[in-house]
Design a protein around this motif. Structure first.
Motif, short mmCIF file in Angstrom:
data_model
loop_
_atom_site.label_atom_id
_atom_site.label_comp_id
_atom_site.label_asym_id
_atom_site.label_seq_id
_atom_site.Cartn_x
_atom_site.Cartn_y
_atom_site.Cartn_z
N MET A 152 0.84 -1.20 0.00
CA MET A 152 0.00 0.00 0.00
C MET A 152 0.87 1.24 0.00
SD MET A 152 -3.04 -0.78 2.68
CE MET A 152 -3.97 -2.32 2.63
N ALA A 153 0.29 2.33 -0.47
CA ALA A 153 0.98 3.62 -0.40
C ALA A 153 0.09 4.60 0.36
CB ALA A 153 1.30 4.12 -1.79
N CYS A 154 -0.95 5.11 -0.31
CA CYS A 154 -1.77 6.13 0.36
C CYS A 154 -2.57 5.55 1.53
CB CYS A 154 -2.71 6.80 -0.64
SG CYS A 154 -4.04 5.74 -1.22
N GLY A 155 -3.16 4.38 1.33
CA GLY A 155 -3.95 3.75 2.39
C GLY A 155 -5.40 4.16 2.42
N PHE A 156 -5.83 5.04 1.49
CA PHE A 156 -7.24 5.46 1.54
C PHE A 156 -7.87 5.64 0.16
CE2 PHE A 156 -4.45 9.04 2.47
CZ PHE A 156 -4.78 9.95 1.48
N ILE B 184 -6.58 6.40 -3.07
CA ILE B 184 -6.20 7.40 -4.07
C ILE B 184 -5.19 6.87 -5.09
CG2 ILE B 184 -5.14 9.68 -4.40
CD1 ILE B 184 -7.85 9.76 -3.01
N CYS B 185 -4.16 6.16 -4.62
CA CYS B 185 -3.04 5.82 -5.51
C CYS B 185 -3.31 4.60 -6.40
CB CYS B 185 -1.77 5.60 -4.69
SG CYS B 185 -1.78 4.09 -3.70
N MET B 186 -4.28 3.77 -6.06
CA MET B 186 -4.68 2.59 -6.83
C MET B 186 -3.59 1.52 -6.91
SD MET B 186 -7.68 3.45 -7.38
CE MET B 186 -8.34 2.23 -8.49
N CYS B 187 -2.68 1.49 -5.95
CA CYS B 187 -1.62 0.48 -6.00
C CYS B 187 -2.03 -0.82 -5.33
CB CYS B 187 -0.33 1.03 -5.39
SG CYS B 187 -0.32 1.02 -3.61
N CYS B 188 -3.24 -0.89 -4.82
CA CYS B 188 -3.63 -2.10 -4.08
C CYS B 188 -4.90 -2.72 -4.67
CB CYS B 188 -3.85 -1.75 -2.61
SG CYS B 188 -5.24 -0.63 -2.36
N VAL B 189 -5.09 -2.53 -5.98
CA VAL B 189 -6.35 -2.97 -6.59
C VAL B 189 -6.41 -4.49 -6.71
CG1 VAL B 189 -7.66 -2.94 -8.75
CG2 VAL B 189 -6.77 -0.82 -7.80
N ILE C 108 -7.87 -2.67 -2.01
CA ILE C 108 -7.84 -3.42 -0.75
C ILE C 108 -7.86 -2.47 0.44
CG2 ILE C 108 -6.34 -4.88 0.70
CD1 ILE C 108 -5.52 -6.36 -1.83
N CYS C 109 -7.21 -1.30 0.30
CA CYS C 109 -7.10 -0.40 1.44
C CYS C 109 -8.44 0.21 1.83
CB CYS C 109 -6.09 0.71 1.17
SG CYS C 109 -6.60 1.87 -0.10
N LYS C 110 -9.33 0.41 0.89
CA LYS C 110 -10.57 1.13 1.19
C LYS C 110 -11.79 0.21 1.19
CE LYS C 110 -12.89 5.42 -0.06
NZ LYS C 110 -12.90 6.17 1.16
FE1 FES Z 1 -3.55 3.74 -2.31
FE2 FES Z 1 -4.91 1.51 -1.79
S1 FES Z 1 -3.01 2.10 -1.00
S2 FES Z 1 -5.38 3.06 -3.23
#
Ligand code: FES
Length: 251
Positions: free
Chosen positions: A215-219, A221-226, A236-238
């Motif tokens: 994860m990066a942003c955790g909420f 925004i960054c879409m790195c955990c799709v 996954i984060c949201k």
């Molecule tokens: Fe950034 Fe999930 S960690 S969208």
């Protein structure tokens, strides 16, 4: 259950100590009002690191936030160097959490390694509702075992599996569940993906699992955990980290 209402907050580090071979416990003091369910996580800033580190919440007791984390790289090593009295910069109340209302009278909680952490608060809250969860915790070896005494202190049945057989059932959590002929009607799990997959593929009962992810942003925004789920792509984060077993696609 969507519960995310994250905030940027500052906590005071009360203690930060090693509790097993690679596992540390950090106790923080601050405003815990953003957390609405067990299984949520924080994203903690580490000095000298651009990206925060996502860490699941192990327990909350009034204004105390307890994090359990493995030191596995520079970020978590930086966390282990945070001294009592220092200030921690934290995004709180991230993600959804476990759905307590889904629990039946006899839920099973299954944790693998550091994935045991969010199950402690879940167990405490289930007990407060009069439920009696059975707990299965899996580790590589006896020296890695954490939280066993905390679950025992809640008066719960606790079964351990270790890959090398140095404590409990030799093998994985699935072996401990089978060897002890455990009787349950719903399950909650958190741990490495292969463990979650094995559980989802072998347990007939309904349940939900908390996924670990980069994860990066955790909420959201960054879409790195799709993640691809049966109802489409989800962060996954949201949308998670907790997903119902039936939502997941194992490839
Ligand atoms: Fe950034 Fe999930 S960690 S969208």
């Amino acid at each position: 259950m969507k519960t995310d209402r994250h905030k940027h907050r500052f906590f005071r580090v009360l203690s930060n100590q090693k509790v097993a071979v690679k596992t540390w416990e950090m106790v923080l003091e601050g405003d815990t009002s953003d957390f609405t369910a067990p299984g949520q996580f924080v994203n903690i800033a580490v000095e000298g690191k651009y990206l925060r580190r996502p860490i699941s919440v192990c327990d909350i007791q009034e204004d105390r936030l307890i994090l359990l984390y493995d030191v596995v790289g520079e970020g978590t090593e930086g966390m282990s160097e945070m001294q009592p009295g220092s200030t921690a910069d934290i995004l709180t109340g991230l993600g959804n959490g476990f759905n307590l209302s889904a629990a039946t009278e006899k839920p099973l909680l299954v944790g693998g390694g550091i994935g045991c952490a969010p199950l402690l608060q879940l167990a405490r809250m289930l007990c407060a509702e009069g439920k009696r969860p059975i707990v299965v915790l899996g580790f590589n070896t006896a020296a890695d075992v954490v939280l066993k005494k905390d679950f025992v202190a809640l008066g719960l049945e606790v079964y351990i599996s270790t890959a090398d057989g140095t404590e409990g059932t030799r093998g994985f959590v699935t072996h401990a569940i089978a060897a002890n002929n455990l009787d349950f009607d719903y399950f909650y799990a958190c741990g490495p993906l292969p463990m979650l997959r094995a559980l989802c593929e072998t347990i007939e009962q309904p349940g939900e699992v908390s996924l670990e992810s980069r994860m990066a942003c955790g909420f959201g925004i960054c879409m790195c955990c799709v993640l691809e789920t049966k109802s489409g792509l989800k962060g996954i984060c949201k949308a998670g980290p907790v997903f119902p077993k039936d939502e997941l696609i194992w490839k």
